[in-house]
Design a protein around this motif. Sequence first.
Motif, PDB file in Angstrom:
ATOM      1  N   LEU A 125       0.835  -1.197   0.000  1.00  0.00           N
ATOM      2  CA  LEU A 125       0.000   0.000   0.000  1.00  0.00           C
ATOM      3  C   LEU A 125       0.868   1.244   0.000  1.00  0.00           C
ATOM      4  N   ALA A 126       0.445   2.218  -0.787  1.00  0.00           N
ATOM      5  CA  ALA A 126       1.089   3.526  -0.805  1.00  0.00           C
ATOM      6  C   ALA A 126       0.000   4.575  -0.598  1.00  0.00           C
ATOM      7  N   VAL A 127       0.320   5.601   0.164  1.00  0.00           N
ATOM      8  CA  VAL A 127      -0.647   6.650   0.485  1.00  0.00           C
ATOM      9  C   VAL A 127      -0.094   7.978  -0.010  1.00  0.00           C
ATOM     10  N   MET A 128      -0.944   8.716  -0.738  1.00  0.00           N
ATOM     11  CA  MET A 128      -0.564  10.053  -1.196  1.00  0.00           C
ATOM     12  C   MET A 128      -1.408  11.078  -0.457  1.00  0.00           C
ATOM     13  N   ARG A 129      -0.726  12.103   0.046  1.00  0.00           N
ATOM     14  CA  ARG A 129      -1.393  13.225   0.695  1.00  0.00           C
ATOM     15  C   ARG A 129      -0.847  14.504   0.087  1.00  0.00           C
ATOM     16  N   LYS A 130      -1.707  15.501  -0.036  1.00  0.00           N
ATOM     17  CA  LYS A 130      -1.276  16.773  -0.635  1.00  0.00           C
ATOM     18  C   LYS A 130      -0.117  17.358   0.150  1.00  0.00           C
ATOM     19  N   GLY A 131       0.916  17.759  -0.576  1.00  0.00           N
ATOM     20  CA  GLY A 131       2.053  18.427   0.022  1.00  0.00           C
ATOM     21  C   GLY A 131       3.032  17.510   0.737  1.00  0.00           C
ATOM     22  N   GLN A 132       2.825  16.193   0.627  1.00  0.00           N
ATOM     23  CA  GLN A 132       3.723  15.251   1.289  1.00  0.00           C
ATOM     24  C   GLN A 132       4.261  14.256   0.265  1.00  0.00           C
ATOM     25  N   ALA A 133       5.374  13.644   0.613  1.00  0.00           N
ATOM     26  CA  ALA A 133       5.937  12.603  -0.246  1.00  0.00           C
ATOM     27  C   ALA A 133       5.065  11.352  -0.182  1.00  0.00           C
ATOM     28  N   LEU A 134       5.142  10.559  -1.210  1.00  0.00           N
ATOM     29  CA  LEU A 134       4.440   9.283  -1.246  1.00  0.00           C
ATOM     30  C   LEU A 134       4.896   8.435  -0.060  1.00  0.00           C
ATOM     31  N   GLU A 135       3.932   7.892   0.679  1.00  0.00           N
ATOM     32  CA  GLU A 135       4.248   7.053   1.836  1.00  0.00           C
ATOM     33  C   GLU A 135       3.925   5.598   1.497  1.00  0.00           C
ATOM     34  N   ILE A 136       4.936   4.765   1.515  1.00  0.00           N
ATOM     35  CA  ILE A 136       4.730   3.338   1.297  1.00  0.00           C
ATOM     36  C   ILE A 136       4.660   2.688   2.674  1.00  0.00           C
ATOM     37  N   LEU A 137       3.526   2.062   2.958  1.00  0.00           N
ATOM     38  CA  LEU A 137       3.331   1.463   4.278  1.00  0.00           C
ATOM     39  C   LEU A 137       4.202   0.218   4.421  1.00  0.00           C
ATOM     40  N   ASP A 138       4.840   0.080   5.581  1.00  0.00           N
ATOM     41  CA  ASP A 138       5.715  -1.075   5.799  1.00  0.00           C
ATOM     42  C   ASP A 138       4.883  -2.348   5.994  1.00  0.00           C
ATOM     43  N   THR A 139       5.545  -3.484   5.872  1.00  0.00           N
ATOM     44  CA  THR A 139       4.884  -4.788   5.907  1.00  0.00           C
ATOM     45  C   THR A 139       4.129  -5.014   7.212  1.00  0.00           C
ATOM     46  N   LYS A 140       4.713  -4.628   8.330  1.00  0.00           N
ATOM     47  CA  LYS A 140       4.051  -4.823   9.629  1.00  0.00           C
ATOM     48  C   LYS A 140       2.752  -4.033   9.712  1.00  0.00           C
ATOM     49  N   THR A 141       2.775  -2.801   9.226  1.00  0.00           N
ATOM     50  CA  THR A 141       1.568  -1.974   9.234  1.00  0.00           C
ATOM     51  C   THR A 141       0.489  -2.602   8.366  1.00  0.00           C
ATOM     52  N   VAL A 142       0.874  -3.070   7.179  1.00  0.00           N
ATOM     53  CA  VAL A 142      -0.097  -3.694   6.273  1.00  0.00           C
ATOM     54  C   VAL A 142      -0.671  -4.959   6.903  1.00  0.00           C
ATOM     55  N   GLU A 143       0.172  -5.780   7.497  1.00  0.00           N
ATOM     56  CA  GLU A 143      -0.312  -7.014   8.126  1.00  0.00           C
ATOM     57  C   GLU A 143      -1.257  -6.709   9.283  1.00  0.00           C
ATOM     58  N   LYS A 144      -0.961  -5.659  10.050  1.00  0.00           N
ATOM     59  CA  LYS A 144      -1.852  -5.250  11.146  1.00  0.00           C
ATOM     60  C   LYS A 144      -3.204  -4.801  10.590  1.00  0.00           C
ATOM     61  N   LEU A 145      -3.186  -4.010   9.512  1.00  0.00           N
ATOM     62  CA  LEU A 145      -4.427  -3.563   8.874  1.00  0.00           C
ATOM     63  C   LEU A 145      -5.228  -4.744   8.344  1.00  0.00           C
ATOM     64  N   VAL A 146      -4.543  -5.709   7.743  1.00  0.00           N
ATOM     65  CA  VAL A 146      -5.220  -6.894   7.215  1.00  0.00           C
ATOM     66  C   VAL A 146      -5.872  -7.676   8.354  1.00  0.00           C
ATOM     67  N   GLU A 147      -5.144  -7.849   9.442  1.00  0.00           N
ATOM     68  CA  GLU A 147      -5.672  -8.584  10.600  1.00  0.00           C
ATOM     69  C   GLU A 147      -6.915  -7.887  11.167  1.00  0.00           C
ATOM     70  N   GLU A 148      -6.846  -6.565  11.337  1.00  0.00           N
ATOM     71  CA  GLU A 148      -7.996  -5.805  11.839  1.00  0.00           C
ATOM     72  C   GLU A 148      -9.184  -5.914  10.888  1.00  0.00           C
ATOM     73  N   THR A 149      -8.909  -5.798   9.597  1.00  0.00           N
ATOM     74  CA  THR A 149      -9.969  -5.851   8.595  1.00  0.00           C
ATOM     75  C   THR A 149     -10.629  -7.228   8.571  1.00  0.00           C
ATOM     76  N   GLU A 150      -9.826  -8.285   8.658  1.00  0.00           N
ATOM     77  CA  GLU A 150     -10.382  -9.634   8.672  1.00  0.00           C
ATOM     78  C   GLU A 150     -11.248  -9.856   9.917  1.00  0.00           C
ATOM     79  N   LYS A 151     -10.829  -9.337  11.072  1.00  0.00           N
ATOM     80  CA  LYS A 151     -11.638  -9.448  12.292  1.00  0.00           C
ATOM     81  C   LYS A 151     -12.971  -8.723  12.130  1.00  0.00           C
TER      82      LYS A 151
END
Length: 152
Positions: A110-136
């Motif tokens: 996952l990559a997140v773009m916000r106005k006025g900021q650099a592209l943020e690529i989410l690290d693997t741990k963050t993505v796995e945490k999001l996936v776990e929360e979403t699956e729950k």
Amino acid sequence: KQWYQRRVVITAGASVKQHFTQRPGLRPFGLSTLIVGFDYDGSAHLFQTDPSGTYHEWKANAIGRSGKTVREFLEKHYTDEIAASDEACIKLTVRALLEVVQSGGKNIELAVMRKGQALEILDTKTVEKLVEETEKERDAEAEAKKKAAGKS
């Protein structure tokens, strides 16, 4: 003026693709692209260009293998309220990708773009945490539907 500037950037890229597709001896582009950017007022815009040179603006979109399934999910679940929140947008993205990804977070980037900021690529741990929360959350919704169906 803003629409004109956006249009120039998108049509220029689409025209190059169309030129290579139509001219003999040139190898055509064989891919679609998603282009995102922001107006001066901070409003986000997402465009898709196709190899034929056509382009479309979207609120949310997916391309590639299983893109249609993800796009249909986004069409069904996307709302302006979700778009107003970074967290809700990211969760919707994860839910949409989990419709087609079988092995959880290890195959999601996952990559997140916000106005006025650099592209943020989410690290693997963050993505796995999001996936776990979403699956729950998804499992809890399914359980609630089962209970509701059992009472009827």
